[in-house]
Structure formats: C-alpha cells, structure tokens
Design a protein around this motif. Structure first.
Motif, mmCIF file in Angstrom:
data_model
loop_
_atom_site.group_PDB
_atom_site.id
_atom_site.type_symbol
_atom_site.label_atom_id
_atom_site.label_comp_id
_atom_site.label_asym_id
_atom_site.label_seq_id
_atom_site.Cartn_x
_atom_site.Cartn_y
_atom_site.Cartn_z
ATOM 1 N N GLN A 212 0.841 -1.186 0.000
ATOM 2 C CA GLN A 212 0.000 0.000 0.000
ATOM 3 C C GLN A 212 0.885 1.248 0.000
ATOM 4 O O GLN A 212 1.967 1.251 0.587
ATOM 5 C CB GLN A 212 -0.897 -0.006 1.238
ATOM 6 C CG GLN A 212 -1.870 -1.175 1.303
ATOM 7 C CD GLN A 212 -2.628 -1.214 2.614
ATOM 8 O OE1 GLN A 212 -2.146 -0.759 3.645
ATOM 9 N NE2 GLN A 212 -3.834 -1.761 2.569
ATOM 10 N N SER A 213 0.396 2.290 -0.633
ATOM 11 C CA SER A 213 1.194 3.508 -0.746
ATOM 12 C C SER A 213 1.581 4.072 0.614
ATOM 13 O O SER A 213 2.677 4.624 0.779
ATOM 14 C CB SER A 213 0.427 4.557 -1.550
ATOM 15 O OG SER A 213 0.184 4.103 -2.866
ATOM 16 N N ASN A 214 0.693 3.932 1.616
ATOM 17 C CA ASN A 214 1.007 4.494 2.932
ATOM 18 C C ASN A 214 2.062 3.694 3.696
ATOM 19 O O ASN A 214 2.479 4.093 4.774
ATOM 20 C CB ASN A 214 -0.262 4.640 3.780
ATOM 21 C CG ASN A 214 -0.936 3.308 4.085
ATOM 22 O OD1 ASN A 214 -0.512 2.252 3.632
ATOM 23 N ND2 ASN A 214 -2.003 3.362 4.864
ATOM 24 N N ALA B 173 4.861 2.750 1.919
ATOM 25 C CA ALA B 173 6.031 2.847 1.044
ATOM 26 C C ALA B 173 7.267 3.332 1.798
ATOM 27 O O ALA B 173 8.382 2.869 1.526
ATOM 28 C CB ALA B 173 5.728 3.785 -0.128
ATOM 29 N N VAL C 104 5.927 -4.304 -7.110
ATOM 30 C CA VAL C 104 5.617 -2.991 -7.677
ATOM 31 C C VAL C 104 4.742 -3.178 -8.914
ATOM 32 O O VAL C 104 5.100 -3.922 -9.837
ATOM 33 C CB VAL C 104 6.908 -2.235 -8.031
ATOM 34 C CG1 VAL C 104 6.589 -0.970 -8.828
ATOM 35 C CG2 VAL C 104 7.667 -1.873 -6.764
ATOM 36 N N ARG D 266 2.463 -0.266 -9.998
ATOM 37 C CA ARG D 266 1.875 0.996 -10.448
ATOM 38 C C ARG D 266 2.850 2.146 -10.200
ATOM 39 O O ARG D 266 3.720 2.084 -9.338
ATOM 40 C CB ARG D 266 0.551 1.278 -9.725
ATOM 41 C CG ARG D 266 0.630 1.293 -8.216
ATOM 42 C CD ARG D 266 -0.763 1.164 -7.600
ATOM 43 N NE ARG D 266 -0.757 1.327 -6.151
ATOM 44 C CZ ARG D 266 -0.431 0.359 -5.296
ATOM 45 N NH1 ARG D 266 -0.090 -0.839 -5.745
ATOM 46 N NH2 ARG D 266 -0.459 0.578 -3.998
ATOM 47 N N LYS E 298 2.542 5.081 -8.908
ATOM 48 C CA LYS E 298 2.532 5.754 -7.607
ATOM 49 C C LYS E 298 3.526 5.118 -6.648
ATOM 50 O O LYS E 298 4.217 5.822 -5.892
ATOM 51 C CB LYS E 298 1.120 5.722 -7.021
ATOM 52 C CG LYS E 298 0.964 6.529 -5.739
ATOM 53 C CD LYS E 298 -0.487 6.526 -5.283
ATOM 54 C CE LYS E 298 -0.670 7.370 -4.022
ATOM 55 N NZ LYS E 298 -2.090 7.376 -3.569
ATOM 56 N N LEU E 299 3.635 3.806 -6.664
ATOM 57 C CA LEU E 299 4.593 3.127 -5.797
ATOM 58 C C LEU E 299 6.020 3.416 -6.209
ATOM 59 O O LEU E 299 6.902 3.578 -5.360
ATOM 60 C CB LEU E 299 4.353 1.611 -5.838
ATOM 61 C CG LEU E 299 3.183 1.052 -5.047
ATOM 62 C CD1 LEU E 299 3.121 -0.462 -5.222
ATOM 63 C CD2 LEU E 299 3.306 1.404 -3.570
ATOM 64 N N ALA F 121 7.022 6.831 -4.871
ATOM 65 C CA ALA F 121 7.062 6.853 -3.410
ATOM 66 C C ALA F 121 8.287 6.110 -2.881
ATOM 67 O O ALA F 121 8.967 6.570 -1.963
ATOM 68 C CB ALA F 121 5.785 6.244 -2.840
#
Length: 240
Positions: free
Chosen positions: A92-94, A96, A109, A111, A113-114, A117
């Motif tokens: 999850q991004s939070n 990272a 990985v 996407r 966004k990851l 981050a």
C-alpha cells in the motif's frame, strides 16, 4: 500486527533437512548445461523470529515477507543477523516509506505511484532498492500485478530513479491443476522477461515458482523461487 517476543530458539534439525532437500531439488531442476542455480527465497510470513533464526543457522540468508508491519517487528528482533529481506506481498502507498527504508528488495511494484514513493523514501545511505515488477499474468481479479502491456512504462519509470534498481519481473500464476497450463504461464513470463532485458540490460531476475511448482518454474527460466511450506512445513490454521 503485534508479535510476541521471540520465543526460545527452535530446533533446527527438521528445518535444515528440509532446506537441504529444497536446494537439492533446485539443483536437479536446472536444465543440463544451464545457468547458475536459482536463488532460494524462504517465505517466512506468519513464521515467528525463532524459526527464521533457526533456518538462518542452516545457511539461509534471504527471506520474503508479505506484510510490512509484521516484517519490521521480525527485522528488529533479528537485527544481529546479516539477512536479506524481500517484500513479496502487495504494497500500500502508505507503507512505502518503511518498505523503502527497511527492505532490500520490493517484488510487488505494479503501479507508478509506488515507484515514485519508493524512490522518494529510499535512504541515501543505503544501496539502491532492488525492484521487481509484479505481473498479473493470468488476469485474475483476485491478484495484484500490472497487465503485461504496462511493463514497459513501469520499467522506464523505475529506471529513471537513481535510488531504485530495476531487476526484473515477479508473478504468481494461477494454481491450475494442469501442469501444462502452469507451464504456459511460466513460458509467457520468460518471454516478457527476455523482452524487458533487451530494453534494460541490467535486468537479471525472474521470480516465479512456489513450493508446489518451483521445479517447473525453474525449467521455464525462473532465477528466484519463493518457497515457504516446503521449508517451514504447513502453516497452522489462523487463530480466531
């Protein structure tokens, strides 16, 4: 996830026996005159720190975890050991930031966004973070991973960050009862890996194959296999 303190060291005889057996199967699965033996990644999710320590005493140094918080607790307890930690579960991004700070490899990985981050949070004092792109090779709704057509764009994004190192692909093909169907998925991944390596010469890792099919995966080009049950034994049912 809260983990109890490390329990007394586990007896390692059974673990070492399983470890030797898996390494032997890996060696025997290699095609004649093939490349070097694939890397064995011990999947240690739900295993307590004492069992990881016991397997490390057998010579295993690379461990894969599915959940960041569970892994961080184990890393703290096992900080005296020189272990290599891989995140193999969805990220999850939070999460990272701790993942980038504390892991050596991220295999999941899928996407953009990851990518950004992880690059932002990788500490300057550590080597670049090794990255595998997770591919949803069988287009399963229940699986994480990008579509094969998205690999090239993600790879270019990863390669553009100096704090990240693109290493290759990871996938969890559908556990089809017909080995021919599993072989089809593994072969499709091998071709995708070859295409990626042609565009990014540093690519060298294809992570596929688990306890039930790692020998078949090796026959189709796996360079890293993720093995849990064959090393640690069946997991106990989850507590209510």
């Amino acid at each position: 996830m809260n983990l109890a303190p490390e329990s007394p060291p586990a007896r390692s005889e059974d673990l070492c026996s399983r470890h030797r057996a898996v390494l032997s199967k890996i060696e025997n699965a290699m095609p004649a005159g093939g490349r070097t033996n694939p890397t064995l990644l011990a999947v240690s999710k739900t295993q307590d720190a004492s069992r990881i320590r016991a397997l490390a005493a057998c010579g295993q140094r690379r461990f894969g975890e599915n959940y960041v918080q569970e892994a961080l607790a184990k890393q703290d307890v096992l900080a005296d050991l020189a272990l290599e930690w891989h995140l193999i579960g969805p990220l999850q991004s939070n999460k990272a930031k701790p993942a980038a700070e504390r892991f050596d490899w991220i295999q999941s990985v899928d996407r953009d966004k990851l990518v950004h981050a992880l690059a932002r949070h990788r500490p300057l004092g550590r080597p670049p973070l090794n990255i595998l792109i997770q591919v949803n090779i069988d287009d399963e709704d229940s699986k994480s991973g990008c579509a094969p057509g998205a690999i090239a764009g993600l790879a270019d994004a990863i390669a553009s960050h100096e704090r990240l190192r693109l290493r290759g692909l990871m996938a969890i093909p559908e556990p089809h009862p017909d080995p021919r169907e599993r072989a089809r998925a593994f072969e499709a991944l091998r071709r995708l890996q070859a295409d990626l390596a042609a565009r990014h010469p540093g690519v060298d890792t294809l992570s596929m194959g688990m306890s039930g099919d790692f020998e078949l995966a090796i026959a189709h080009g796996a360079t890293l296999v993720r093995v849990g049950t064959a090393l640690f034994g069946p997991r106990a049912p989850a507590e209510a």
